[in-house]
Design a protein around this motif. Structure first.
Motif, PDB file in Angstrom:
ATOM      1  N   ALA A  15       0.975  -1.159  -0.089  1.00  0.00           N
ATOM      2  CA  ALA A  15       0.636   0.158   0.106  1.00  0.00           C
ATOM      3  C   ALA A  15       1.121   1.319   0.068  1.00  0.00           C
ATOM      4  O   ALA A  15       0.592   2.213  -0.522  1.00  0.00           O
ATOM      5  CB  ALA A  15      -0.653   0.140   1.267  1.00  0.00           C
ATOM      6  N   ALA A  16       2.025   1.492   0.512  1.00  0.00           N
ATOM      7  CA  ALA A  16       3.063   2.124   0.840  1.00  0.00           C
ATOM      8  C   ALA A  16       3.590   2.348  -0.721  1.00  0.00           C
ATOM      9  O   ALA A  16       4.014   3.595  -1.001  1.00  0.00           O
ATOM     10  CB  ALA A  16       3.860   2.015   1.801  1.00  0.00           C
ATOM     11  N   TRP A  19       0.996   3.648  -3.088  1.00  0.00           N
ATOM     12  CA  TRP A  19       0.423   5.284  -2.863  1.00  0.00           C
ATOM     13  C   TRP A  19       0.359   6.364  -3.528  1.00  0.00           C
ATOM     14  O   TRP A  19      -1.117   7.123  -3.316  1.00  0.00           O
ATOM     15  CB  TRP A  19       0.637   6.033  -1.533  1.00  0.00           C
ATOM     16  CG  TRP A  19       0.144   7.370  -0.247  1.00  0.00           C
ATOM     17  CD1 TRP A  19       0.354   8.176  -0.665  1.00  0.00           C
ATOM     18  CD2 TRP A  19      -1.394   6.423  -0.286  1.00  0.00           C
ATOM     19  NE1 TRP A  19      -0.313   8.995  -0.272  1.00  0.00           N
ATOM     20  CE2 TRP A  19      -1.652   8.505   0.249  1.00  0.00           C
ATOM     21  CE3 TRP A  19      -1.889   5.738   0.290  1.00  0.00           C
ATOM     22  CZ2 TRP A  19      -3.077   7.940   1.395  1.00  0.00           C
ATOM     23  CZ3 TRP A  19      -3.126   6.141   1.091  1.00  0.00           C
ATOM     24  CH2 TRP A  19      -3.502   7.580   0.993  1.00  0.00           C
ATOM     25  N   LEU A  22      -2.711   5.148  -5.510  1.00  0.00           N
ATOM     26  CA  LEU A  22      -4.264   5.311  -4.559  1.00  0.00           C
ATOM     27  C   LEU A  22      -4.983   6.502  -3.991  1.00  0.00           C
ATOM     28  O   LEU A  22      -5.761   6.936  -4.032  1.00  0.00           O
ATOM     29  CB  LEU A  22      -3.825   4.107  -3.645  1.00  0.00           C
ATOM     30  CG  LEU A  22      -2.969   2.459  -3.718  1.00  0.00           C
ATOM     31  CD1 LEU A  22      -2.714   2.129  -2.109  1.00  0.00           C
ATOM     32  CD2 LEU A  22      -4.497   2.020  -4.079  1.00  0.00           C
ATOM     33  N   SER A  23      -3.781   7.228  -3.881  1.00  0.00           N
ATOM     34  CA  SER A  23      -3.856   8.760  -3.089  1.00  0.00           C
ATOM     35  C   SER A  23      -5.321   9.462  -4.601  1.00  0.00           C
ATOM     36  O   SER A  23      -6.023  10.422  -3.895  1.00  0.00           O
ATOM     37  CB  SER A  23      -2.914   9.564  -2.607  1.00  0.00           C
ATOM     38  OG  SER A  23      -1.934   9.999  -3.560  1.00  0.00           O
TER      39      SER A  23
END
Length: 66
Positions: A15-16, A19, A22-23
Motif C-alpha cells: 500500500a505504501a 500510495w 491510490l491517493s
C-alpha cells in the motif's frame, strides 16, 4: 500468528509503494460523505467511504473463507 503478521506487513508495504496511485482514487470524497465547515471549525465524516470499504473487505474475507 507469525503468518498473519507477515501478510499484514506485506500488505502495508504494498500500500505504501502504490500510495501515489491510490491517493488519486475518489475515496473520501464520495457523495454522502459529511463535510461541515464553519468559522474556525471543520468536521469531516466519510460515512459513504466507510460503508464502501466495509463492503469490499467483507466480500474479500467471504471469498477467502470459501
Amino acid at each position: 500468528m507469525q503468518r498473519l503478521l507477515l501478510i499484514l506487513g506485506g500488505l502495508l508495504i504494498a500500500a505504501a509503494a502504490t500510495w501515489p496511485w491510490l491517493s488519486k482514487l475518489p475515496l473520501g470524497r464520495l457523495p454522502g460523505d459529511i463535510h461541515i465547515v464553519r468559522d474556525g471549525f471543520s468536521f469531516y465524516f466519510p460515512i459513504t467511504t466507510c460503508v464502501l470499504v466495509s463492503v469490499v473487505v467483507s466480500v474479500v474475507i467471504w471469498i477467502f473463507r470459501r
